[in-house]
Scaffold this motif. Structure first.
Motif, PDB file in Angstrom:
ATOM      1  N   GLY A   7       8.386  85.162 107.038  1.00 56.09           N
ATOM      2  CA  GLY A   7       7.218  85.010 106.185  1.00 56.09           C
ATOM      3  C   GLY A   7       5.941  85.376 106.909  1.00 56.09           C
ATOM      4  O   GLY A   7       5.934  86.270 107.757  1.00 56.09           O
ATOM      5  N   THR A   8       4.879  84.636 106.593  1.00 49.91           N
ATOM      6  CA  THR A   8       3.558  84.913 107.158  1.00 49.91           C
ATOM      7  C   THR A   8       3.008  83.660 107.827  1.00 49.91           C
ATOM      8  O   THR A   8       3.114  82.561 107.279  1.00 49.91           O
ATOM      9  CB  THR A   8       2.584  85.353 106.044  1.00 49.91           C
ATOM     10  N   VAL A   9       2.440  83.836 109.001  1.00 47.97           N
ATOM     11  CA  VAL A   9       1.828  82.711 109.709  1.00 47.97           C
ATOM     12  C   VAL A   9       0.516  82.347 109.024  1.00 47.97           C
ATOM     13  O   VAL A   9      -0.402  83.153 108.953  1.00 47.97           O
ATOM     14  CB  VAL A   9       1.546  83.064 111.183  1.00 47.97           C
ATOM     15  N   GLN A  10       0.442  81.125 108.508  1.00 45.90           N
ATOM     16  CA  GLN A  10      -0.795  80.679 107.871  1.00 45.90           C
ATOM     17  C   GLN A  10      -1.673  79.897 108.839  1.00 45.90           C
ATOM     18  O   GLN A  10      -2.893  79.998 108.820  1.00 45.90           O
ATOM     19  CB  GLN A  10      -0.488  79.797 106.654  1.00 45.90           C
ATOM     20  N   GLU A  11      -1.009  79.112 109.702  1.00 41.09           N
ATOM     21  CA  GLU A  11      -1.760  78.231 110.598  1.00 41.09           C
ATOM     22  C   GLU A  11      -0.967  77.984 111.874  1.00 41.09           C
ATOM     23  O   GLU A  11       0.259  77.919 111.853  1.00 41.09           O
ATOM     24  CB  GLU A  11      -2.022  76.897 109.889  1.00 41.09           C
ATOM     25  N   LYS A  12      -1.673  77.854 112.985  1.00 43.01           N
ATOM     26  CA  LYS A  12      -1.058  77.481 114.257  1.00 43.01           C
ATOM     27  C   LYS A  12      -1.881  76.366 114.894  1.00 43.01           C
ATOM     28  O   LYS A  12      -3.098  76.458 114.979  1.00 43.01           O
ATOM     29  CB  LYS A  12      -1.001  78.675 115.225  1.00 43.01           C
ATOM     30  N   THR A  13      -1.196  75.300 115.336  1.00 46.78           N
ATOM     31  CA  THR A  13      -1.860  74.231 116.076  1.00 46.78           C
ATOM     32  C   THR A  13      -1.160  74.113 117.428  1.00 46.78           C
ATOM     33  O   THR A  13      -0.322  74.952 117.768  1.00 46.78           O
ATOM     34  CB  THR A  13      -1.762  72.885 115.326  1.00 46.78           C
ATOM     35  N   HIS A  14      -1.461  73.069 118.184  1.00 50.28           N
ATOM     36  CA  HIS A  14      -0.816  72.899 119.485  1.00 50.28           C
ATOM     37  C   HIS A  14       0.570  72.266 119.363  1.00 50.28           C
ATOM     38  O   HIS A  14       1.289  72.145 120.358  1.00 50.28           O
ATOM     39  CB  HIS A  14      -1.691  72.055 120.415  1.00 50.28           C
ATOM     40  N   THR A  15       0.966  71.860 118.142  1.00 48.59           N
ATOM     41  CA  THR A  15       2.281  71.236 117.958  1.00 48.59           C
ATOM     42  C   THR A  15       3.155  71.927 116.912  1.00 48.59           C
ATOM     43  O   THR A  15       4.377  71.800 116.948  1.00 48.59           O
ATOM     44  CB  THR A  15       2.141  69.763 117.528  1.00 48.59           C
ATOM     45  N   HIS A  16       2.538  72.640 115.983  1.00 48.29           N
ATOM     46  CA  HIS A  16       3.324  73.234 114.907  1.00 48.29           C
ATOM     47  C   HIS A  16       2.636  74.462 114.308  1.00 48.29           C
ATOM     48  O   HIS A  16       1.473  74.745 114.601  1.00 48.29           O
ATOM     49  CB  HIS A  16       3.567  72.201 113.795  1.00 48.29           C
ATOM     50  N   ASN A  22       7.572  83.137 100.393  1.00 39.72           N
ATOM     51  CA  ASN A  22       7.613  83.196  98.924  1.00 39.72           C
ATOM     52  C   ASN A  22       6.708  82.148  98.276  1.00 39.72           C
ATOM     53  O   ASN A  22       7.092  81.465  97.320  1.00 39.72           O
ATOM     54  CB  ASN A  22       9.053  83.018  98.425  1.00 39.72           C
ATOM     55  N   GLY A  23       5.514  81.999  98.822  1.00 40.12           N
ATOM     56  CA  GLY A  23       4.539  81.090  98.242  1.00 40.12           C
ATOM     57  C   GLY A  23       4.664  79.639  98.670  1.00 40.12           C
ATOM     58  O   GLY A  23       3.827  78.812  98.319  1.00 40.12           O
ATOM     59  N   MET A  24       5.704  79.320  99.429  1.00 42.63           N
ATOM     60  CA  MET A  24       5.904  77.940  99.883  1.00 42.63           C
ATOM     61  C   MET A  24       5.589  77.825 101.372  1.00 42.63           C
ATOM     62  O   MET A  24       6.004  78.662 102.172  1.00 42.63           O
ATOM     63  CB  MET A  24       7.350  77.497  99.625  1.00 42.63           C
ATOM     64  N   GLY A  25       4.846  76.782 101.743  1.00 45.01           N
ATOM     65  CA  GLY A  25       4.474  76.599 103.139  1.00 45.01           C
ATOM     66  C   GLY A  25       5.422  75.666 103.869  1.00 45.01           C
ATOM     67  O   GLY A  25       5.670  74.547 103.419  1.00 45.01           O
ATOM     68  N   TYR A  26       5.964  76.121 104.985  1.00 44.21           N
ATOM     69  CA  TYR A  26       6.874  75.313 105.798  1.00 44.21           C
ATOM     70  C   TYR A  26       6.162  74.899 107.087  1.00 44.21           C
ATOM     71  O   TYR A  26       5.678  75.752 107.831  1.00 44.21           O
ATOM     72  CB  TYR A  26       8.132  76.110 106.159  1.00 44.21           C
ATOM     73  N   LYS A  27       6.121  73.589 107.332  1.00 45.34           N
ATOM     74  CA  LYS A  27       5.574  73.087 108.590  1.00 45.34           C
ATOM     75  C   LYS A  27       6.694  73.119 109.623  1.00 45.34           C
ATOM     76  O   LYS A  27       7.712  72.444 109.472  1.00 45.34           O
ATOM     77  CB  LYS A  27       5.056  71.661 108.419  1.00 45.34           C
ATOM     78  N   VAL A  28       6.506  73.911 110.667  1.00 41.95           N
ATOM     79  CA  VAL A  28       7.553  74.121 111.665  1.00 41.95           C
ATOM     80  C   VAL A  28       7.080  73.608 113.021  1.00 41.95           C
ATOM     81  O   VAL A  28       6.116  74.124 113.596  1.00 41.95           O
ATOM     82  CB  VAL A  28       7.911  75.624 111.778  1.00 41.95           C
ATOM     83  N   MET A  29       7.757  72.578 113.524  1.00 44.65           N
ATOM     84  CA  MET A  29       7.432  72.044 114.844  1.00 44.65           C
ATOM     85  C   MET A  29       7.977  72.998 115.903  1.00 44.65           C
ATOM     86  O   MET A  29       9.133  73.430 115.822  1.00 44.65           O
ATOM     87  CB  MET A  29       8.055  70.661 115.026  1.00 44.65           C
ATOM     88  N   ASN A  59      12.629  67.065 109.323  1.00 48.00           N
ATOM     89  CA  ASN A  59      11.711  67.842 110.148  1.00 48.00           C
ATOM     90  C   ASN A  59      12.327  69.199 110.457  1.00 48.00           C
ATOM     91  O   ASN A  59      13.515  69.296 110.771  1.00 48.00           O
ATOM     92  CB  ASN A  59      11.401  67.116 111.462  1.00 48.00           C
ATOM     93  N   LEU A  60      11.503  70.235 110.376  1.00 48.40           N
ATOM     94  CA  LEU A  60      11.965  71.587 110.654  1.00 48.40           C
ATOM     95  C   LEU A  60      11.416  72.024 112.010  1.00 48.40           C
ATOM     96  O   LEU A  60      10.210  71.949 112.254  1.00 48.40           O
ATOM     97  CB  LEU A  60      11.480  72.541 109.556  1.00 48.40           C
ATOM     98  N   TYR A  61      12.309  72.455 112.888  1.00 45.67           N
ATOM     99  CA  TYR A  61      11.923  72.896 114.230  1.00 45.67           C
ATOM    100  C   TYR A  61      12.130  74.404 114.347  1.00 45.67           C
ATOM    101  O   TYR A  61      13.120  74.944 113.838  1.00 45.67           O
ATOM    102  CB  TYR A  61      12.746  72.162 115.293  1.00 45.67           C
ATOM    103  N   GLY A  62      11.201  75.078 115.011  1.00 45.16           N
ATOM    104  CA  GLY A  62      11.279  76.528 115.150  1.00 45.16           C
ATOM    105  C   GLY A  62      11.346  76.951 116.611  1.00 45.16           C
ATOM    106  O   GLY A  62      10.913  76.216 117.507  1.00 45.16           O
ATOM    107  N   PHE A  63      11.866  78.169 116.829  1.00 45.90           N
ATOM    108  CA  PHE A  63      12.108  78.628 118.199  1.00 45.90           C
ATOM    109  C   PHE A  63      11.738  80.095 118.376  1.00 45.90           C
ATOM    110  O   PHE A  63      11.865  80.904 117.452  1.00 45.90           O
ATOM    111  CB  PHE A  63      13.579  78.409 118.561  1.00 45.90           C
ATOM    112  N   ALA A  64      11.313  80.412 119.592  1.00 48.21           N
ATOM    113  CA  ALA A  64      10.880  81.771 119.902  1.00 48.21           C
ATOM    114  C   ALA A  64      12.039  82.753 119.850  1.00 48.21           C
ATOM    115  O   ALA A  64      11.876  83.909 119.463  1.00 48.21           O
ATOM    116  CB  ALA A  64      10.226  81.807 121.285  1.00 48.21           C
TER     117      ALA A  64
END
Length: 200
Positions: A7-16, A22-29, A59-64
């Protein structure tokens, strides 16, 4: 089960990060290393994920990359280490360096990570040292006893782990399917067969 996001990166913080699919935002730790690997906000991205499900939360976790996710799976297979602590460890030590520290029995390096005490560090070393010795960086986290498995095998194992099964049980179920010639076709079909093996 959510194995990956495109998808598309909407936001990046120091934790997630928040990824729009498809129009839905997923918060990925994500770990610090994982977040740093993401492109700038507004850019397209492909992230491997792990969905951790409990009675009171998901909780959804993401990886490089696959290496980081496989290392994460190994860490959470250890008693007393949950997803949050595993992510903290991966933020403090790169997966390849973590492998070296564990093989060397470097308790000091592990205890330098916030939340990891001496007992936890020693438990990590005891449980993962042999596994890391038997694997190379290209297959970090999956000790296949020297054999080579198909991409379908690897994807099925990862999917089962994402569903909450331990790595050794997931690999055993897929190995049984491989032996009987049932490890073929679509991934969804293979997962259903493996689940029957695990629930038998």
């Amino acid at each position: 089960m959510i194995d990956q996001l495109k998808g598309t990166v909407q936001e990046k913080t120091h934790t997630h990060a928040v990824i729009i699919v498809n129009g839905m935002g997923y918060k990925v730790m994500m770990s610090i290393n994982g977040l740093e690997s993401l492109p700038r906000e507004g850019s397209d991205v492909h992230v491997l994920t792990y969905l951790h499900v409990r009675e009171d939360m998901m909780n959804l976790y993401g990886f490089a990359d696959r290496k980081e996710r496989n290392t994460f799976h190994l860490l959470i297979s250890i008693s007393g280490i949950g997803p949050k602590l595993a992510l903290t460890i991966l933020s403090g030590i790169d997966p390849s360096k973590l492998k070296d520290r564990i093989v060397a029995g470097d308790v000091t390096a592990l205890t330098a990570v916030p939340g990891v005490g001496a007992k936890t560090a020693k438990r990590i070393i005891v449980e993962l040292k042999e596994k890391f010795i038997k694997t190379d960086d290209s297959s970090l986290g999956f000790d296949d006893g020297g054999g080579h498995h198909s991409q379908l095998f690897t994807d099925a194992v990862n999917a089962l782990i994402s569903l909450g099964y331990k790595s050794n049980y997931a690999k055993k179920a897929c190995t049984e399917l491989e032996k009987t010639g049932e490890l073929e076709g679509e991934l969804e079909s293979v997962i259903k067969k493996a689940l029957k093996q695990l629930m038998a």
